[in-house]
Structure formats: C-alpha cells, structure tokens
Scaffold this motif. Structure first.
Motif, PDB file in Angstrom:
ATOM      1  N   ALA A 136      49.932  33.628  21.939  1.00  0.00           N
ATOM      2  CA  ALA A 136      50.257  35.051  22.086  1.00  0.00           C
ATOM      3  C   ALA A 136      49.075  35.818  22.652  1.00  0.00           C
ATOM      4  CB  ALA A 136      50.681  35.635  20.735  1.00  0.00           C
ATOM      5  N   GLU A 137      47.873  35.517  22.168  1.00  0.00           N
ATOM      6  CA  GLU A 137      46.680  36.186  22.686  1.00  0.00           C
ATOM      7  C   GLU A 137      46.467  35.828  24.162  1.00  0.00           C
ATOM      8  OE1 GLU A 137      43.491  35.091  20.069  1.00  0.00           O
ATOM      9  OE2 GLU A 137      44.299  36.285  18.417  1.00  0.00           O
ATOM     10  N   GLY A 138      46.658  34.548  24.494  1.00  0.00           N
ATOM     11  CA  GLY A 138      46.522  34.127  25.881  1.00  0.00           C
ATOM     12  C   GLY A 138      47.551  34.799  26.780  1.00  0.00           C
ATOM     13  N   ALA A 139      48.777  34.919  26.294  1.00  0.00           N
ATOM     14  CA  ALA A 139      49.829  35.575  27.072  1.00  0.00           C
ATOM     15  C   ALA A 139      49.492  37.048  27.300  1.00  0.00           C
ATOM     16  CB  ALA A 139      51.181  35.441  26.365  1.00  0.00           C
ATOM     17  N   GLU A 140      48.960  37.700  26.281  1.00  0.00           N
ATOM     18  CA  GLU A 140      48.578  39.107  26.427  1.00  0.00           C
ATOM     19  C   GLU A 140      47.452  39.261  27.443  1.00  0.00           C
ATOM     20  OE1 GLU A 140      48.296  43.038  26.441  1.00  0.00           O
ATOM     21  OE2 GLU A 140      49.929  41.866  25.585  1.00  0.00           O
ATOM     22  N   ILE A 141      46.472  38.395  27.381  1.00  0.00           N
ATOM     23  CA  ILE A 141      45.374  38.433  28.355  1.00  0.00           C
ATOM     24  C   ILE A 141      45.923  38.175  29.756  1.00  0.00           C
ATOM     25  CG2 ILE A 141      43.290  37.217  29.118  1.00  0.00           C
ATOM     26  CD1 ILE A 141      42.714  36.793  26.066  1.00  0.00           C
ATOM     27  N   PHE A 142      46.817  37.205  29.898  1.00  0.00           N
ATOM     28  CA  PHE A 142      47.425  36.903  31.195  1.00  0.00           C
ATOM     29  C   PHE A 142      48.163  38.125  31.739  1.00  0.00           C
ATOM     30  CE2 PHE A 142      51.086  35.477  33.675  1.00  0.00           C
ATOM     31  CZ  PHE A 142      50.456  34.749  34.670  1.00  0.00           C
ATOM     32  N   ARG A 143      48.954  38.789  30.876  1.00  0.00           N
ATOM     33  CA  ARG A 143      49.690  39.979  31.316  1.00  0.00           C
ATOM     34  C   ARG A 143      48.731  41.070  31.780  1.00  0.00           C
ATOM     35  NH1 ARG A 143      52.178  39.207  26.509  1.00  0.00           N
ATOM     36  NH2 ARG A 143      54.033  37.953  26.664  1.00  0.00           N
ATOM     37  N   ARG A 144      47.662  41.254  31.018  1.00  0.00           N
ATOM     38  CA  ARG A 144      46.685  42.278  31.371  1.00  0.00           C
ATOM     39  C   ARG A 144      46.033  41.967  32.721  1.00  0.00           C
ATOM     40  NH1 ARG A 144      42.557  42.190  27.234  1.00  0.00           N
ATOM     41  NH2 ARG A 144      44.298  41.775  25.876  1.00  0.00           N
ATOM     42  N   ILE A 145      45.647  40.732  32.912  1.00  0.00           N
ATOM     43  CA  ILE A 145      44.973  40.337  34.151  1.00  0.00           C
ATOM     44  C   ILE A 145      45.922  40.427  35.340  1.00  0.00           C
ATOM     45  CG2 ILE A 145      43.996  38.349  35.363  1.00  0.00           C
ATOM     46  CD1 ILE A 145      42.709  37.558  32.691  1.00  0.00           C
ATOM     47  N   THR A 146      47.127  39.923  35.195  1.00  0.00           N
ATOM     48  CA  THR A 146      48.045  39.911  36.332  1.00  0.00           C
ATOM     49  C   THR A 146      48.644  41.277  36.624  1.00  0.00           C
ATOM     50  OG1 THR A 146      49.872  39.160  34.917  1.00  0.00           O
ATOM     51  CG2 THR A 146      48.622  37.473  36.122  1.00  0.00           C
ATOM     52  N   SER A 147      48.468  42.233  35.721  1.00  0.00           N
ATOM     53  CA  SER A 147      48.966  43.577  36.003  1.00  0.00           C
ATOM     54  C   SER A 147      47.940  44.394  36.791  1.00  0.00           C
ATOM     55  CB  SER A 147      49.335  44.307  34.710  1.00  0.00           C
ATOM     56  OG  SER A 147      48.175  44.574  33.951  1.00  0.00           O
ATOM     57  N   ASP A 148      46.741  43.865  36.959  1.00  0.00           N
ATOM     58  CA  ASP A 148      45.694  44.550  37.726  1.00  0.00           C
ATOM     59  C   ASP A 148      45.731  44.031  39.162  1.00  0.00           C
ATOM     60  OD1 ASP A 148      43.449  45.736  38.770  1.00  0.00           O
ATOM     61  OD2 ASP A 148      42.022  44.529  37.611  1.00  0.00           O
ATOM     62  N   PRO A 149      46.199  44.850  40.119  1.00  0.00           N
ATOM     63  CA  PRO A 149      46.339  44.386  41.498  1.00  0.00           C
ATOM     64  C   PRO A 149      45.018  43.907  42.111  1.00  0.00           C
ATOM     65  CG  PRO A 149      47.329  46.561  41.228  1.00  0.00           C
ATOM     66  CD  PRO A 149      46.647  46.218  39.946  1.00  0.00           C
ATOM     67  N   ASP A 150      43.899  44.522  41.740  1.00  0.00           N
ATOM     68  CA  ASP A 150      42.617  44.086  42.286  1.00  0.00           C
ATOM     69  C   ASP A 150      42.261  42.680  41.815  1.00  0.00           C
ATOM     70  OD1 ASP A 150      42.325  46.505  43.632  1.00  0.00           O
ATOM     71  OD2 ASP A 150      41.157  47.425  42.015  1.00  0.00           O
ATOM     72  N   THR A 151      42.563  42.389  40.568  1.00  0.00           N
ATOM     73  CA  THR A 151      42.293  41.048  40.045  1.00  0.00           C
ATOM     74  C   THR A 151      43.170  40.023  40.737  1.00  0.00           C
ATOM     75  OG1 THR A 151      41.675  41.969  37.901  1.00  0.00           O
ATOM     76  CG2 THR A 151      42.268  39.641  37.940  1.00  0.00           C
ATOM     77  N   VAL A 152      44.449  40.344  40.916  1.00  0.00           N
ATOM     78  CA  VAL A 152      45.369  39.427  41.585  1.00  0.00           C
ATOM     79  C   VAL A 152      44.913  39.189  43.023  1.00  0.00           C
ATOM     80  CG1 VAL A 152      47.745  39.095  42.374  1.00  0.00           C
ATOM     81  CG2 VAL A 152      47.301  40.024  40.093  1.00  0.00           C
ATOM     82  N   THR A 153      44.513  40.248  43.725  1.00  0.00           N
ATOM     83  CA  THR A 153      44.045  40.116  45.110  1.00  0.00           C
ATOM     84  C   THR A 153      42.794  39.237  45.166  1.00  0.00           C
ATOM     85  OG1 THR A 153      44.975  42.246  45.707  1.00  0.00           O
ATOM     86  CG2 THR A 153      43.234  41.404  47.126  1.00  0.00           C
ATOM     87  N   ALA A 154      41.859  39.461  44.249  1.00  0.00           N
ATOM     88  CA  ALA A 154      40.635  38.660  44.213  1.00  0.00           C
ATOM     89  C   ALA A 154      40.959  37.200  43.909  1.00  0.00           C
ATOM     90  CB  ALA A 154      39.669  39.224  43.185  1.00  0.00           C
ATOM     91  N   PHE A 155      41.874  36.957  42.977  1.00  0.00           N
ATOM     92  CA  PHE A 155      42.271  35.589  42.655  1.00  0.00           C
ATOM     93  C   PHE A 155      42.890  34.920  43.874  1.00  0.00           C
ATOM     94  CE2 PHE A 155      45.203  32.345  41.295  1.00  0.00           C
ATOM     95  CZ  PHE A 155      44.473  31.634  40.350  1.00  0.00           C
TER      96      PHE A 155
END
Length: 79
Positions: A43-62
């Motif tokens: 659950a903690e990992g899923a929450e972190i994943f949601r937070r990270i993937t909801s940030d367009p800059d992070t997704v673009t950098a990835f």
C-alpha cells in the motif's frame, strides 16, 4: 500467547482459522502478521507510485532517462 490477552470469542475464532490452515496458533498469527506487513508495504509503495506518476515532470524525466512506453496498438473498430 504470552503477554497477550484477548476475549474468548476472538481466541476461538483465531484458533478455528489456525486449525483450518493446519497450523498451530502461534505459527498462524506469525503468518498473519507477515501478510499484514507485506500488505502495508504494498500500500505504501502504491501510494508512492501514484504520487510519482501524477507529477508530469517526474514522468517526463523518467521517460527521457529510460524511454517512454510504446503506443498501444488498437484495432480499427466499426462505428
């Protein structure tokens, strides 16, 4: 269960579950505790994943670092 007090109804329910699992009560409770620990970590990992993937800059950098996913192939459909 040294040092743990629970009501008879709960103790009976836990014993019934342990019996159904073919385990002694202490082993069953250890298994349940480990399962709950894994559930919390997921659950903690899923929450972190949601937070990270909801940030367009992070997704673009990835995507820039590792490549964006391929576009999904869709079959033409009749209207």
């Amino acid at each position: 269960m040294a040092g743990i007090e629970i009501d008879d109804t709960t103790a009976d329910m836990l014993q019934t579950l342990a019996d159904a699992a073919g385990l002694p009560l202490d082993a069953y409770l250890a298994q349940v505790a480990d399962e709950k620990r894994r559930e919390r970590a997921l659950a903690e990992g899923a929450e972190i994943f949601r937070r990270i993937t909801s940030d367009p800059d992070t997704v673009t950098a990835f995507d820039a670092e590792y490549g964006a996913p391929a576009a999904a192939q869709t079959a033409p459909r009749a209207a």
